[in-house]
Write an enzyme that holds these catalytic residues in place. Sequence first.
Site, PDB file in Angstrom:
ATOM      1  N   LYS A   1       0.848  -1.199   0.000  1.00 34.22           N
ATOM      2  CA  LYS A   1       0.000   0.000   0.000  1.00 34.22           C
ATOM      3  C   LYS A   1       0.882   1.248   0.000  1.00 34.22           C
ATOM      4  CE  LYS A   1      -3.910   2.033   2.546  1.00 34.22           C
ATOM      5  NZ  LYS A   1      -4.786   1.912   3.722  1.00 34.22           N
TER       6      LYS A   1
ATOM      7  N   SER B   1      -9.707   1.907   2.857  1.00 38.54           N
ATOM      8  CA  SER B   1      -8.825   2.625   1.954  1.00 38.54           C
ATOM      9  C   SER B   1      -7.788   1.752   1.246  1.00 38.54           C
ATOM     10  CB  SER B   1      -8.097   3.720   2.728  1.00 38.54           C
ATOM     11  OG  SER B   1      -7.212   3.155   3.683  1.00 38.54           O
TER      12      SER B   1
ATOM     13  N   SER C   1      -9.839  -0.291   7.088  1.00 38.50           N
ATOM     14  CA  SER C   1      -9.243  -0.141   5.750  1.00 38.50           C
ATOM     15  C   SER C   1      -8.539  -1.367   5.189  1.00 38.50           C
ATOM     16  CB  SER C   1      -8.263   1.036   5.750  1.00 38.50           C
ATOM     17  OG  SER C   1      -8.971   2.246   5.706  1.00 38.50           O
TER      18      SER C   1
END
Lengths: 487, 95
Positions: free
Chosen positions: A80, A155, A179
């Site tokens: 990420k 996210s 997330s």
Amino acid sequence: MDELYRLTIHQACQLLRQGSLSSAELTSACFKRIEQVDNKIHACVTICPDIALEQAREADRLIRSGENLDPLTGIPALIKDNISTKGIKTTCSSKMLQNFVPPYDATVIRHLKARNVVILGKTNMDEFAMGSSTENSAFFPTRNPWDLSRVPGGSSGGSAAAIAADEAVYALGSDTGGSIRQPAGFCNVVGLKPTYGRVSRFGLVAFASSLDQIGPITKNVTDCALVLNAIAGSDPNDSTTAPYPTPDYTRALIPEIKNLRLGVPREYFVEGMQQEVRTALEIAIRKLEELGAKVDTDVSLPHTRYALAVYYIIAPSEASANLARYDGVKYGYSYQETDNMWEAMEKTKQNGFGPEVKRRIMLGTYALSAGYYDAYYLKAQKVRTLIKNEFDQVFQKYDALITPTSPTVPFKLGERIDDPLQMYLSDVCTLPVNIAGLPAISIPAGFAHSLPVGMQIIGKPFGEETILRIAFTYEQATEWHKRKPEI
Amino acid sequence: MKLRREEVLHLARLVRLGLSEEEIEKFSVQLSNILENFEILKQVDTTNLPPMTQSIALQNVFREDEPSPSYHPEEVLANAPQREGNYFKIRAVLE
């Protein structure tokens, strides 16, 4: 094997050790897959083939010589884009950090590199991890591999979508209010948020420091345990890491949950929950019962209804302080067309941040400002104590709690983007876990309207082994995790 | 309910965040909608409850103050928008 990209960590590890597969081949297969499908999914913001193939060749050399054999050695991963990678851009999917190249690796990346993993690149996310759909990326939205008109969640939507689409063998995400788990649930993959303090956040771009955790997103529960083994542990660079020894989490992978006490808190079957999601969860819970668990559906956590408000006061408050550093002086985007210092700072933030980040900075500033601090921030912290106490009490009776990961299946792109409150509601089942600092895993647990449904298993603090065991037992008895989207 | 324009501007100034006219208008509505939803916390009796700052019971964490290698100035300054020698260059703080 034509479809090398479909391999899990433990399958690939076996082939690498037998010598029937090289890390370079596997890495190339992943890049080929990215090339094939990522123009539809848009999961990656940066790919680094040169660095990755160099890492793969080094891993192959080590494997041939029998050195440094960790299950992750030579296995390609995506990271990420809020986790710092030395020499590789780390953008947080924000204009603010569009060209930011970290001078150091996050501790989790150091752990992975010590095991000679291959880093394929960085994945898309909601800007600064604020959002539940990955639509808040300043670059482009990511799409759900199960239905390209729908969001992958967020996210960590890029990481979850990439694993669902087999663009990498596993990925790292971060989880402040859901997330990792919510996108894992939306994409039919496994996502774990470890206990607060279990994994170092050094090098994770800070969003809400009392809530943030890094964790794995994988194709199955075994892989999840393998990645957790690599990244867990205390860190002198993160004083919030717990000084407890790290167990070997693969030892928890026993298909046996007889007599484990599982609670199903009724508050998580919320108003607005889709009927088909409820049905899928009920079937999954019956399965756990068939497997020998003692399931109690008469469990109540009455303060759950305050969790959303507590979260959306505390997280933006911490964010408004953490994001004050983006002033255009030391790194990141910097507005240059003025001689006035204040104007430069204001314009830097105005042009560098997107709408959701600005909204949360404003919200957090409000909650912390003179005259409102007691009524909002302090009040939220006190209710946080109540929520935590309530979990502590319930965990005296149960080994784990079972809930849906999200009350709905993945929604359409654009459906909630103009209504912040609707968007915030998609985290309603996951954010109490961050408030209390607990570990929780989302695993594939069925389909509704041909879209994935995730089941969340919440554990006691540092109870990762128990939730992994439950997840593993369920996974061994079901086939959901083997279903793949057609792309 | 709507946050007053001056309130929005006051908050923005506290964090030095520039806002367009459109954003001022949008935030005054959206923020008050969100804040209204926080009213629910008033129902909770929190008398004598301590505030919780984070979830694990760690107190101060100390270590020995030992020198260790730092970063080379070139690495530290590599992302600087503007530099002069080994310094970050900024605009005049006092006119």
